[in-house]
Design a protein around this motif. Structure first.
Motif, PDB file in Angstrom:
ATOM      1  N   THR A  98      19.450  43.910  45.688  1.00  0.00           N
ATOM      2  CA  THR A  98      20.505  42.913  44.899  1.00  0.00           C
ATOM      3  C   THR A  98      20.172  42.419  43.903  1.00  0.00           C
ATOM      4  N   TYR A  99      18.478  42.108  43.905  1.00  0.00           N
ATOM      5  CA  TYR A  99      17.956  40.812  43.144  1.00  0.00           C
ATOM      6  C   TYR A  99      17.385  41.998  42.175  1.00  0.00           C
ATOM      7  N   HIS A 100      16.845  43.064  42.502  1.00  0.00           N
ATOM      8  CA  HIS A 100      16.087  44.214  41.249  1.00  0.00           C
ATOM      9  C   HIS A 100      17.337  44.777  40.661  1.00  0.00           C
ATOM     10  N   CYS A 101      18.794  44.818  40.946  1.00  0.00           N
ATOM     11  CA  CYS A 101      19.757  45.552  40.343  1.00  0.00           C
ATOM     12  C   CYS A 101      20.121  44.268  39.334  1.00  0.00           C
ATOM     13  N   TYR A 102      20.083  43.036  39.693  1.00  0.00           N
ATOM     14  CA  TYR A 102      20.686  41.917  38.926  1.00  0.00           C
ATOM     15  C   TYR A 102      20.060  41.395  37.930  1.00  0.00           C
ATOM     16  N   MET A 103      18.753  41.855  38.442  1.00  0.00           N
ATOM     17  CA  MET A 103      17.513  41.443  37.471  1.00  0.00           C
ATOM     18  C   MET A 103      16.994  42.643  36.593  1.00  0.00           C
ATOM     19  N   GLU A 104      17.601  43.841  36.131  1.00  0.00           N
ATOM     20  CA  GLU A 104      17.128  45.164  35.865  1.00  0.00           C
ATOM     21  C   GLU A 104      18.979  44.987  34.492  1.00  0.00           C
ATOM     22  N   THR A 105      19.399  44.397  35.587  1.00  0.00           N
ATOM     23  CA  THR A 105      21.057  44.600  34.609  1.00  0.00           C
ATOM     24  C   THR A 105      20.780  42.927  33.268  1.00  0.00           C
ATOM     25  N   PHE A 106      19.705  41.763  34.061  1.00  0.00           N
ATOM     26  CA  PHE A 106      19.833  41.284  33.288  1.00  0.00           C
ATOM     27  C   PHE A 106      18.651  40.958  31.698  1.00  0.00           C
ATOM     28  N   LYS A 107      17.471  41.594  32.139  1.00  0.00           N
ATOM     29  CA  LYS A 107      16.925  42.297  31.219  1.00  0.00           C
ATOM     30  C   LYS A 107      17.302  43.257  30.284  1.00  0.00           C
ATOM     31  N   ILE A 108      18.065  44.126  31.228  1.00  0.00           N
ATOM     32  CA  ILE A 108      18.749  45.124  29.759  1.00  0.00           C
ATOM     33  C   ILE A 108      19.940  44.176  29.530  1.00  0.00           C
ATOM     34  N   LEU A 109      21.023  43.117  29.494  1.00  0.00           N
ATOM     35  CA  LEU A 109      21.346  42.659  28.478  1.00  0.00           C
ATOM     36  C   LEU A 109      20.789  41.254  27.288  1.00  0.00           C
ATOM     37  N   LYS A 110      19.253  41.085  28.066  1.00  0.00           N
ATOM     38  CA  LYS A 110      19.122  39.957  27.255  1.00  0.00           C
ATOM     39  C   LYS A 110      18.120  40.787  25.713  1.00  0.00           C
ATOM     40  N   PHE A 111      17.145  41.671  26.826  1.00  0.00           N
ATOM     41  CA  PHE A 111      15.978  42.277  25.470  1.00  0.00           C
ATOM     42  C   PHE A 111      16.985  43.262  24.726  1.00  0.00           C
ATOM     43  N   ARG A 112      18.302  43.802  25.185  1.00  0.00           N
ATOM     44  CA  ARG A 112      18.941  45.064  24.866  1.00  0.00           C
ATOM     45  C   ARG A 112      18.213  46.179  24.697  1.00  0.00           C
ATOM     46  N   GLN A 113      17.091  46.495  25.739  1.00  0.00           N
ATOM     47  CA  GLN A 113      17.248  47.457  25.433  1.00  0.00           C
ATOM     48  C   GLN A 113      16.979  48.255  27.159  1.00  0.00           C
ATOM     49  N   PRO A 114      16.819  49.448  27.161  1.00  0.00           N
ATOM     50  CA  PRO A 114      17.137  51.207  26.622  1.00  0.00           C
ATOM     51  C   PRO A 114      18.480  50.916  26.212  1.00  0.00           C
ATOM     52  N   ARG A 115      18.579  50.941  24.706  1.00  0.00           N
ATOM     53  CA  ARG A 115      20.199  50.772  24.241  1.00  0.00           C
ATOM     54  C   ARG A 115      20.944  51.607  24.037  1.00  0.00           C
ATOM     55  N   SER A 116      20.754  53.070  24.934  1.00  0.00           N
ATOM     56  CA  SER A 116      21.587  53.281  25.823  1.00  0.00           C
ATOM     57  C   SER A 116      22.382  52.941  27.286  1.00  0.00           C
ATOM     58  N   LEU A 117      21.587  52.089  27.473  1.00  0.00           N
ATOM     59  CA  LEU A 117      22.747  51.434  29.101  1.00  0.00           C
ATOM     60  C   LEU A 117      23.032  50.092  28.289  1.00  0.00           C
ATOM     61  N   PHE A 118      22.273  49.687  27.488  1.00  0.00           N
ATOM     62  CA  PHE A 118      22.722  48.899  26.956  1.00  0.00           C
ATOM     63  C   PHE A 118      24.287  48.722  26.204  1.00  0.00           C
ATOM     64  N   ASN A 119      24.449  49.754  25.540  1.00  0.00           N
ATOM     65  CA  ASN A 119      25.615  50.504  24.963  1.00  0.00           C
ATOM     66  C   ASN A 119      26.693  50.277  25.805  1.00  0.00           C
ATOM     67  N   SER A 120      26.332  50.878  27.213  1.00  0.00           N
ATOM     68  CA  SER A 120      27.149  51.044  28.269  1.00  0.00           C
ATOM     69  C   SER A 120      28.202  50.199  28.479  1.00  0.00           C
ATOM     70  N   TYR A 121      27.975  48.647  27.898  1.00  0.00           N
ATOM     71  CA  TYR A 121      28.197  48.167  28.651  1.00  0.00           C
ATOM     72  C   TYR A 121      28.809  47.417  26.753  1.00  0.00           C
ATOM     73  N   ASN A 122      30.556  46.160  27.157  1.00  0.00           N
ATOM     74  CA  ASN A 122      31.027  45.963  26.057  1.00  0.00           C
ATOM     75  C   ASN A 122      30.732  44.197  26.321  1.00  0.00           C
ATOM     76  N   ILE A 123      30.762  43.443  26.048  1.00  0.00           N
ATOM     77  CA  ILE A 123      30.918  42.583  26.036  1.00  0.00           C
ATOM     78  C   ILE A 123      31.725  41.638  24.867  1.00  0.00           C
ATOM     79  N   SER A 124      32.478  40.821  25.713  1.00  0.00           N
ATOM     80  CA  SER A 124      33.841  40.231  26.135  1.00  0.00           C
ATOM     81  C   SER A 124      33.366  39.471  24.195  1.00  0.00           C
ATOM     82  N   GLU A 125      34.494  39.382  23.378  1.00  0.00           N
ATOM     83  CA  GLU A 125      34.392  38.919  21.991  1.00  0.00           C
ATOM     84  C   GLU A 125      34.986  36.848  22.378  1.00  0.00           C
ATOM     85  N   ARG A 126      35.624  36.925  23.731  1.00  0.00           N
ATOM     86  CA  ARG A 126      36.323  35.355  24.103  1.00  0.00           C
ATOM     87  C   ARG A 126      35.671  34.611  24.727  1.00  0.00           C
ATOM     88  N   LYS A 127      34.507  35.898  25.435  1.00  0.00           N
ATOM     89  CA  LYS A 127      33.700  34.758  26.466  1.00  0.00           C
ATOM     90  C   LYS A 127      32.699  35.409  26.101  1.00  0.00           C
TER      91      LYS A 127
END
Length: 156
Positions: A98-127
C-alpha cells in the motif's frame, strides 16, 4: 549486537521484499501468504524473545522437574509478531504494498512523469486535490492494478 538487528532487517530482508512490490504485491492472498510467513519468521528471529526460545530446547524431558515434563499447546505456539512490528516500527508486506503504491501515485502526480500515466487521471476542476479515474476502464493495466481513487494534494 542487538542494536544492529533493525539495520540487518532493512538491508538483508526488506530490500528484497520491497523490490518491485507495486507490481507483484497485488497478487492473491494465497501467493502472498508464504512471504508473509517468512517475514514473520524473520521478525521472530531478529526481535523475538531469545531467552524463551533457548530455554524451550535447553534441557531434555528427563532433566525437567516432573511438573514441567508435560508440555501443553502453549509450548509449541509461536510468539505473536504484531507487537514486534509495532515496537520496531516495521511495515508488514501488506502495508509495504500500500505504501509503495501511494508513493508512486504521488510521484506521478507531483512530477507529472511519465506522461502516459499522468494523463490517465483527470484532476477535478472543482477540487484540485481530487482525482477522477475514467470509469469503466477497458484497459487491462487499469483493471489489474489496485490503485484506488485517491485524494492527493497535487499542489505540494
Amino acid at each position: 549486537p542487538k542494536v544492529m538487528h533493525r539495520d540487518l532487517y532493512y538491508t538483508l530482508f526488506e530490500s528484497h521484499l520491497s523490490y518491485c512490490i507495486s507490481v507483484w504485491g497485488g497478487a492473491t492472498q494465497t501467493r502472498i501468504s508464504s512471504l508473509w510467513t517468512i517475514q514473520k519468521q524473520c521478525i521472530r528471529i531478529l526481535f523475538g524473545d531469545k531467552e524463551a526460545f533457548l530455554n524451550k530446547y535447553s534441557t531434555c524431558v528427563r532433566a525437567r522437574p516432573y511438573d514441567l515434563q508435560i508440555l501443553g499447546n502453549r509450548f509449541y505456539m509461536p510468539e505473536h509478531t504484531k507487537p514486534l512490528f509495532k515496537e520496531h516500527k516495521i511495515l508488514s508486506i501488506h502495508n509495504l504494498y500500500t505504501y509503495h503504491c501511494y508513493m508512486e501515485t504521488f510521484k506521478i502526480l507531483k512530477f507529472r512523469q511519465p506522461r502516459s500515466l499522468f494523463n490517465s487521471y483527470n484532476i477535478s476542476e472543482r477540487k484540485p486535490t481530487l482525482l477522477k479515474p475514467e470509469f469503466p476502464s477497458q484497459s487491462f493495466i487499469d483493471r489489474s492494478t489496485g490503485i484506488p481513487v485517491l485524494c492527493v494534494d497535487t499542489t505540494a
